[in-house]
Design a protein around this motif. Structure first.
Motif, PDB file in Angstrom:
ATOM      1  N   TYR A   1       0.698  -1.221  -0.001  1.00 35.61           N
ATOM      2  CA  TYR A   1       0.088   0.139  -0.002  1.00 35.61           C
ATOM      3  C   TYR A   1       0.993   1.087  -0.006  1.00 35.61           C
ATOM      4  CZ  TYR A   1      -3.567   3.328   1.598  1.00 35.61           C
ATOM      5  OH  TYR A   1      -4.330   4.505   1.739  1.00 35.61           O
TER       6      TYR A   1
ATOM      7  N   ASN B   1       0.765   4.250   1.202  1.00 36.07           N
ATOM      8  CA  ASN B   1       0.823   4.940   2.345  1.00 36.07           C
ATOM      9  C   ASN B   1       1.024   3.954   3.538  1.00 36.07           C
ATOM     10  OD1 ASN B   1       1.131   7.245   3.953  1.00 36.07           O
ATOM     11  ND2 ASN B   1      -1.079   7.318   4.184  1.00 36.07           N
TER      12      ASN B   1
ATOM     13  N   ASP C   1      -4.584  -1.675  -8.873  1.00 40.22           N
ATOM     14  CA  ASP C   1      -3.705  -0.592  -9.100  1.00 40.22           C
ATOM     15  C   ASP C   1      -2.983  -0.593 -10.334  1.00 40.22           C
ATOM     16  OD1 ASP C   1      -2.523   1.860  -8.480  1.00 40.22           O
ATOM     17  OD2 ASP C   1      -0.927   0.815  -7.077  1.00 40.22           O
TER      18      ASP C   1
ATOM     19  N   SER D   1     -12.754   4.151  -1.429  1.00 32.29           N
ATOM     20  CA  SER D   1     -12.168   5.513  -1.192  1.00 32.29           C
ATOM     21  C   SER D   1     -10.962   5.402  -0.635  1.00 32.29           C
ATOM     22  CB  SER D   1     -13.079   6.492  -0.604  1.00 32.29           C
ATOM     23  OG  SER D   1     -13.226   6.047   0.800  1.00 32.29           O
ATOM     24  N   GLU D   2     -10.132   6.779  -0.692  1.00 28.62           N
ATOM     25  CA  GLU D   2      -8.742   6.778  -0.178  1.00 28.62           C
ATOM     26  C   GLU D   2      -8.851   6.506   1.269  1.00 28.62           C
ATOM     27  OE1 GLU D   2      -4.304   7.334   0.583  1.00 28.62           O
ATOM     28  OE2 GLU D   2      -6.037   6.735  -1.685  1.00 28.62           O
ATOM     29  N   ASP D   3      -9.724   7.084   2.045  1.00 31.67           N
ATOM     30  CA  ASP D   3     -10.131   6.905   3.426  1.00 31.67           C
ATOM     31  C   ASP D   3     -10.358   5.493   3.891  1.00 31.67           C
ATOM     32  OD1 ASP D   3      -9.393   9.463   3.475  1.00 31.67           O
ATOM     33  OD2 ASP D   3     -11.584  10.254   4.025  1.00 31.67           O
TER      34      ASP D   3
ATOM     35  N   LEU E   1      -7.090   3.500   3.352  1.00 27.43           N
ATOM     36  CA  LEU E   1      -6.037   3.474   4.612  1.00 27.43           C
ATOM     37  C   LEU E   1      -6.727   2.669   5.889  1.00 27.43           C
ATOM     38  CD1 LEU E   1      -3.884   4.663   5.646  1.00 27.43           C
ATOM     39  CD2 LEU E   1      -5.026   6.962   5.788  1.00 27.43           C
TER      40      LEU E   1
END
Length: 317
Positions: A31, A33, A65, A98-100, A103
């Motif tokens: 990932y 991040n 991705d 979503s990005e959130d 994460l």
């Protein structure tokens, strides 16, 4: 654990794939991040041996991705599988996150596997900073925690796994969840603002947490200079405080000043701005009644600029 299909997609509102698929290891990457250290030493060797004997019992979770897949949950299983000689690993592909949400998967899985107390300082800081922010709804977090439990044990009673229902948007609430006082929460949030090189020094103990907090108020550029200097100079609390005091309002310090100071030279203190008071009677006679303070201030600034410009002109004659 068998690799049958799980009806887990209904647990989140976004569209998901829930079928377990075998994905080549070379099509997977961490990932972008990812904030957590991979297993090493005995723990890694135990996982490699287990995978050689039993395979990967619990599928990892990934999202598409580009030409491959980004790992959300299962970085250690993927790494150990490669070291064990496996060409593929079982995975559930999540789409539409979503990005959130992506994460949140990485954060919750590491907490689920290791526990907060076993994380490095920088990892704890990342968890606390994210939990303190308002980016994650408690409902989505509950859903992911249930999903993690079901992946490990499809027969688990997830009705008992709901964590705190209140919205964790304050230092006090986050501290209660992780057994921290409010001051510790605040310090960890500040540590999360350090660049990676300084976080590593906090993790190793070369920089104390409180000193790291002081450095966190400096700009990323200044932090980078400090990180380079840290190879040859000790950065203690006293130095960290002086560096912060020497910075401008943006957290910047002249690049050549940092190494000079850490070598024992003094940093000149920032001059304090002079405050001048003008009596009400001195200026109100020049303005009509009802003029706003902003307009008065702007007019005075223009008058001063005009005055000193003319003074310079007279001096040059």
């Amino acid at each position: 654990m068998n690799t049958a299909q799980f009806d887990l997609g209904a647990m989140l509102s976004t569209p998901q794939q829930t079928a377990v698929q075998q994905i080549p290891c070379d099509q997977l990457h961490p990932y972008h991040n990812h904030k957590f250290e991979l297993y090493t030493g005995e723990r890694l060797e135990d996982m490699i041996e287990s995978i050689r004997e039993n395979g990967v019992l619990s599928p990892i979770i990934v999202q598409p991705d580009g030409d491959g897949y980004e790992i959300l949950i299962g970085h250690n299983r993927w790494n150990a599988s490669k070291l064990a000689g496996l060409l593929t690993v079982p995975a559930i592909i999540k789409t539409g996150l979503s990005e959130d949400e992506a994460l949140l998967y990485t954060i919750e899985s590491n907490l689920h596997q290791r526990g907060f107390d076993n994380l490095r300082i920088s990892e704890q800081a990342a968890v606390v900073a994210l939990r303190h922010s308002e980016m994650f709804s408690q409902g989505k977090r509950n859903d992911i925690i249930r999903e993690l439990a079901l992946l490990e044990n499809p027969d688990a009673d997830v009705s008992t796994l709901t964590p705190m229902e209140s919205k964790l948007d304050s230092g006090k609430a986050v501290g209660a969840e992780y057994g921290l006082c409010k001051a510790s929460v605040i310090r960890l949030i500040r540590i999360d603002k350090l660049i990676d090189e300084l976080k590593a020094l906090v993790d190793s103990g070369d920089i104390a947490i409180r000193a790291g907090v002081e450095l966190s108020f400096l700009s990323k550029e200044t932090q980078a200079i400090i990180a380079k200097c840290a190879e040859d100079s000790k950065i203690d609390m006293k130095n960290a405080k002086k560096l912060r005091e020497a910075a401008d309002s943006e957290g910047n310090i002249a690049p050549d000043t940092v190494p000079a100071f850490l070598n024992g030279e003094d940093i000149p203190k920032k001059p304090k701005p002079k405050s001048v008071k003008i009596s009400n009677a001195a200026y109100t006679k020049y303005f009509r009644k009802g003029v706003k303070a902003k307009e008065i201030s702007e007019t005075i600034e223009k008058a001063l600029a005009f005055y000193f410009a003319n003074m310079e002109g007279n001096n040059n004659d």
